[in-house]
Design an enzyme around this catalytic site. Structure first.
Site, PDB file in Angstrom:
ATOM      1  N   THR A 158      79.443 -68.288  23.872  1.00 39.90           N
ATOM      2  CA  THR A 158      79.316 -68.011  25.312  1.00 39.90           C
ATOM      3  C   THR A 158      80.478 -67.186  25.838  1.00 39.90           C
ATOM      4  OG1 THR A 158      78.075 -70.064  25.644  1.00 39.90           O
ATOM      5  CG2 THR A 158      79.115 -69.107  27.587  1.00 39.90           C
ATOM      6  N   SER A 160      77.109 -70.215  18.546  1.00 43.72           N
ATOM      7  CA  SER A 160      77.681 -71.243  17.680  1.00 43.72           C
ATOM      8  C   SER A 160      76.641 -72.119  16.965  1.00 43.72           C
ATOM      9  CB  SER A 160      78.683 -72.107  18.446  1.00 43.72           C
ATOM     10  OG  SER A 160      78.078 -72.799  19.508  1.00 43.72           O
ATOM     11  N   ASP A 187      79.303 -75.209  21.100  1.00 47.50           N
ATOM     12  CA  ASP A 187      78.416 -76.226  20.512  1.00 47.50           C
ATOM     13  C   ASP A 187      78.928 -76.743  19.174  1.00 47.50           C
ATOM     14  OD1 ASP A 187      76.686 -76.218  22.627  1.00 47.50           O
ATOM     15  OD2 ASP A 187      75.181 -74.930  21.689  1.00 47.50           O
TER      16      ASP A 187
END
Length: 322
Positions: A12, A54, A88
């Site tokens: 992100t 991720s 994540d």
């Protein structure tokens, strides 16, 4: 001035939100606009190593990343490293790096919960805090660190606790080991013990199962039939499982497939306390390996690393005591 490598892997922190509200990878890393502002903190070298979400990260990619970091440290005379990563699986990559990297240079992993063009984007600030930490003399020799939201956490203890809050990364039971302020970096405690197992590859297949009320043996048997080399069980409380799966765990152990026990609780450790069928004492007697506070996803990675070193159950138990 310290020479710091900023290595990007995606996530992100390297994404943008489009006009429909979907967050997607960006061809040009938006963090480049922040790199210039770091010139007063460190001499920054950038490596656009990966650009993946991720959830696309794998243990083999983590090992390749570790090799890349070792090469850059050896060839570029670096003082420290910052790795940008999606949140994540950030804790898993950070922990795997901590397990296999045998370097003393600071390695700091950071990310963001909001993409680069969202209101209140946290990526640029987290990157600045991470570079400050990597350039700190006190960060030397502390293993891999995770820095977000002005807090410094150890890779071993940190975990993602909230799906969207920018304060998601916490170290339950232990807390952060330091903070980052406008004036500098302050460490207030550190790990008492670090371990390193510098393996070059991960070839073993290890699965992770979470216990639930009424869990039956067939789910364990199904996973076992997938050709696993090891299994991690997230048990209830202090380390107890439904009695129906005991026979399946026994079959695994008799096949020389190690079973590692963690708690599905955020805090505490598993112990051989309860002597009823499925209790921790009966699991210990069965040959199940107890951990010392690791969560399931990290115990899985540690077992993958440990199985590259040994398949002896007693030696594996010693590795998991730390």
């Amino acid at each position: 001035m310290k020479k710091i490598l900023v290595l990007h892997t995606g996530g992100t922190i390297a994404m943008q939100e489009d006009e429909h509200g979907a967050v997607t990878p960006n061809l040009v890393n938006p963090l480049y606009s922040t790199i210039e502002s770091l010139s007063s903190i460190a001499s920054v070298v950038v490596d656009d190593y990966l650009n993946i979400p991720s959830p696309h990260m794998t243990p083999s990619l983590m090992v390749d990343l570790a090799k890349r970091l070792k090469e850059r440290v050896q060839n570029d005379s670096l003082d420290g490293i910052v790795v940008t990563h999606g949140t994540d699986t950030l804790e898993e990559t950070a922990y795997l790096l901590d397990l296999v990297l045998n370097i003393e240079n600071p390695v700091v992993v950071t990310g963001a919960m909001r993409s680069s063009n969202e209101l209140g984007s946290d990526g640029p600030h987290n990157l600045i805090s991470a570079v400050k930490t990597a350039a700190s003399d006190e960060a030397y020799g502390k293993g891999v660190l995770v820095v977000l939201n002005d807090e410094i956490h150890t890779a071993k203890n940190v975990t993602k606790t909230h799906s969207s809050n920018i304060a998601t990364f916490q170290s339950p039971q232990y807390g952060p080991i330091g903070i980052v302020t406008k004036r500098g970096v302050n460490f207030h405690h550190t790990l008492s013990h670090r371990e390193c197992h510098p393996v070059d590859s991960l070839t073993k297949k290890v699965s992770l199962l979470k216990t639930y009320a009424g869990m039956e043996a067939d789910i364990v048997d199904a996973v076992a039939d997938a050709g696993i080399n090891g299994l991690v069980i997230e048990a209830f409380g202090q380390g107890n499982v439904p009695p129906a799966i005991m026979s399946a765990l026994d079959r695994l152990i008799k096949k020389q497939i190690p079973v590692v026990l963690v708690s599905r609780c955020y805090s505490g450790v598993v112990q051989d306390t309860y002597g009823y069928d499925g209790g921790g004492r009966t699991l210990k007697d069965l040959g199940v390996i107890f951990t010392n506070g690791l969560n399931g996803q990290k115990a899985r990675l540690k077992l993958m690393v440990a199985l590259e070193l040994t398949t002896d159950n007693e030696q594996l138990q010693q590795i998991f005591l730390t």
